[in-house]
Structures are given as C-alpha cells and as structure tokens.
Design a protein around this motif. Structure first.
Motif, mmCIF file in Angstrom:
data_model
loop_
_atom_site.group_PDB
_atom_site.id
_atom_site.type_symbol
_atom_site.label_atom_id
_atom_site.label_comp_id
_atom_site.label_asym_id
_atom_site.label_seq_id
_atom_site.Cartn_x
_atom_site.Cartn_y
_atom_site.Cartn_z
ATOM 1 N N GLN A 143 34.549 42.531 44.511
ATOM 2 C CA GLN A 143 35.043 43.171 45.883
ATOM 3 C C GLN A 143 36.517 42.560 45.972
ATOM 4 O O GLN A 143 37.338 43.265 46.445
ATOM 5 N N SER A 144 36.875 41.342 45.689
ATOM 6 C CA SER A 144 38.262 40.872 45.992
ATOM 7 C C SER A 144 39.218 41.584 44.902
ATOM 8 O O SER A 144 40.245 42.097 45.321
ATOM 9 N N TRP A 145 38.929 42.211 43.677
ATOM 10 C CA TRP A 145 39.638 42.582 42.803
ATOM 11 C C TRP A 145 39.814 44.144 43.119
ATOM 12 O O TRP A 145 40.732 44.868 43.064
ATOM 13 N N GLU A 146 38.610 44.610 43.914
ATOM 14 C CA GLU A 146 38.538 46.125 44.386
ATOM 15 C C GLU A 146 39.592 46.186 45.299
ATOM 16 O O GLU A 146 40.431 47.202 45.697
ATOM 17 N N MET A 147 39.809 45.120 46.281
ATOM 18 C CA MET A 147 40.914 45.085 47.563
ATOM 19 C C MET A 147 42.247 45.035 46.645
ATOM 20 O O MET A 147 43.042 45.945 47.099
ATOM 21 N N VAL A 148 42.314 44.431 45.555
ATOM 22 C CA VAL A 148 43.659 44.341 44.930
ATOM 23 C C VAL A 148 43.995 45.693 44.392
ATOM 24 O O VAL A 148 45.101 46.374 44.560
ATOM 25 N N CYS A 149 43.057 46.418 43.719
ATOM 26 C CA CYS A 149 43.066 47.477 42.770
ATOM 27 C C CYS A 149 43.141 48.684 43.708
ATOM 28 O O CYS A 149 43.847 49.611 43.424
ATOM 29 N N ASP A 150 42.773 48.642 44.804
ATOM 30 C CA ASP A 150 42.887 49.780 45.949
ATOM 31 C C ASP A 150 44.141 49.612 46.995
ATOM 32 O O ASP A 150 44.407 50.394 48.057
ATOM 33 N N ALA A 151 44.882 48.757 46.582
ATOM 34 C CA ALA A 151 46.141 48.533 47.449
ATOM 35 C C ALA A 151 46.991 49.633 47.171
ATOM 36 O O ALA A 151 47.030 50.756 46.579
ATOM 37 N N ASP A 152 48.193 49.297 48.239
ATOM 38 C CA ASP A 152 49.229 50.320 48.296
ATOM 39 C C ASP A 152 50.422 49.828 47.304
ATOM 40 O O ASP A 152 51.281 50.849 47.323
ATOM 41 N N TYR A 153 50.024 49.377 46.033
ATOM 42 C CA TYR A 153 51.221 49.203 45.212
ATOM 43 C C TYR A 153 51.092 50.279 44.183
ATOM 44 O O TYR A 153 50.119 51.279 43.955
ATOM 45 N N GLU A 154 52.459 50.514 43.532
ATOM 46 C CA GLU A 154 52.486 51.602 42.424
ATOM 47 C C GLU A 154 52.259 50.906 41.218
ATOM 48 O O GLU A 154 52.936 50.182 40.734
ATOM 49 N N PHE A 155 50.939 51.160 40.732
ATOM 50 C CA PHE A 155 50.775 50.521 39.385
ATOM 51 C C PHE A 155 51.312 51.271 38.316
ATOM 52 O O PHE A 155 51.193 52.458 38.364
#
Length: 235
Positions: free
Chosen positions: A161-173
């Motif tokens: 869940q914590s990594w989902e929050m990171v991966c779903d963030a507003d960053y441009e990967f």
C-alpha cells in the motif's frame, strides 16, 4: 523516498504529524499531493489507522512464492564452513582447499544475486512500476519498510500500500536514482545491501539523499526484499 533539508526535500517527503494523538497516522507528501491513512508502527502502537488492501495492477504479481520454504539440495555457507573447519582439523588440506574454493564461489554468486535483486527493487522504484515492486518483495507479516520521516510499516499488504502511494503520485516517472557506497553482505539465506540513495525528480536541480539498508531473503533459490529502511542524510 525523502530528500534532505533542501529544495529537493519538499519534492519527496513523508510527513509525520507532530501531535501525539496522531503520531501513528502518517501522510506521504509527494509534490503537492498528500496520501493519508497509512498504518505504521509508532511509540503508541495501539493508535493505528486502518487502510484498505493494496491494489495489484496486474495478474503477474499473483503467485509470488511464499517465504516459508527454502531450496533443498543446495550447499549452504554454514555447512561448507563447518566442513572446512573439520577438514582443517583433520589436516585434510586438499579437501580443505577444494571447500575453500567452493565457499568463495558460493559467496561471490550470492553477492551477485543479491545485488541483482537490489537492482530490481530500485528499477521498480525508479519507474514507479507497482507490478515489479510486488515481484521484488517477499510475502509475509515479517516484511516491513521505513520510508524517510515515517514510522515502520509492517506486513506485505501494508508495505505494498505504501509503495502504491508512491507509484500513484504526481511525479513524472522515471525518477533519477543513483546509488553510492554500495556494500553487500551475505549470511546463509539472508543478505543485505547498504548504500547512499541520490534521488532527483524531473526538473529538479537538487538531489534528495537517503542512507538505505535493504535486507533480502533467499526463497526457493531466489532473493526477495524483506526490509527497506531509508533515512535522510544531511551533510
């Protein structure tokens, strides 16, 4: 992940509320976006916030091996060490030399495999790839993650869940992640990597720096992450 007290820190920082009443509730602040509701371990373990199960974005993440079993028939470091000590005590130096070479090869292979598992983790992190992140981690209640400025998050579902929050963030990967001072150590079916993470988002001129310890366990001949602990590094 988080960055030090510089412009980079504002772009990636899990924020922990200061009040004791909400110490067990953490929010990820990633850019302008906040993610609330993450259950962590704090100094007040009875005060937790429940969350929903992590969403697996692909069937590829299913069938991830259990961490209950170990590979059979493969020589392990401890047994080779004991056999080497016995051979030396019995002055069987030819056999001892052979065992020493076998032990050295096993250690080299183990270090290479753990470093490969470490690379898989950071590739998933860099690309915001939740499927690959699921595949990088061992399953079980024993796994945990400590993001910078956040408490310990325990259990496979909570960690994902914590990594989902990171991966779903507003960053441009993809993010830019460089590793320095990488060291790897192996002891039987457990290995760990220590390193300095340098993380930079697109358009940022400064780097976030974290000291990280990544622990891996060997399951059915493969290495999976079971602990990721990152802390801010201020020079």
């Amino acid at each position: 992940m988080a960055a030090p007290a510089s412009p980079a820190r504002t772009s990636w920082r899990p924020a922990i509320p200061a009040t004791s009443a909400s110490a067990a509730r953490s929010c990820f602040r990633i850019g302008a976006k906040r993610f609330a509701g993450l259950q962590t371990t704090s100094t007040c373990p009875h005060k937790v916030t429940r969350l929903t199960a992590a969403h697996v974005k692909s069937e590829e993440a299913e069938g991830h091996p259990s961490t209950e079993s170990t590979s059979a028939g493969t020589p392990d470091e401890e047994s080779l060490r004991r056999e080497l000590e016995t051979a030396i005590q019995e002055e069987d130096y030819t056999h001892a030399a052979s065992l020493r070479d076998e032990l050295r090869l096993l250690q080299e292979d183990g270090r290479s495999a753990v470093l490969a598992a470490n690379t898989r983790f950071y590739t998933a992190f860099k690309n915001g790839d939740l499927v690959a992140m699921h595949q990088a981690w061992a399953k079980g209640d024993h796994v945990y993650v400590v993001h910078p400025s956040a408490g310990r998050i325990s259990g496979y579902e909570m960690v994902m869940q914590s990594w989902e929050m990171v991966c779903d963030a507003d960053y441009e990967f993809p993010l830019q992640i460089d590793l320095q001072d990488v060291e790897v150590h192996i002891r039987g079916n457990v290995g760990y990597v220590t390193c300095l993470e340098l993380v930079r988002t697109k358009g940022s001129s400064s780097w976030g720096k974290q000291v990280a310890t990544n622990v891996f366990e060997k399951v059915d001949g493969k290495w999976f992450m079971c602990i990721h602990h990152a802390s801010h590094f201020d020079e």
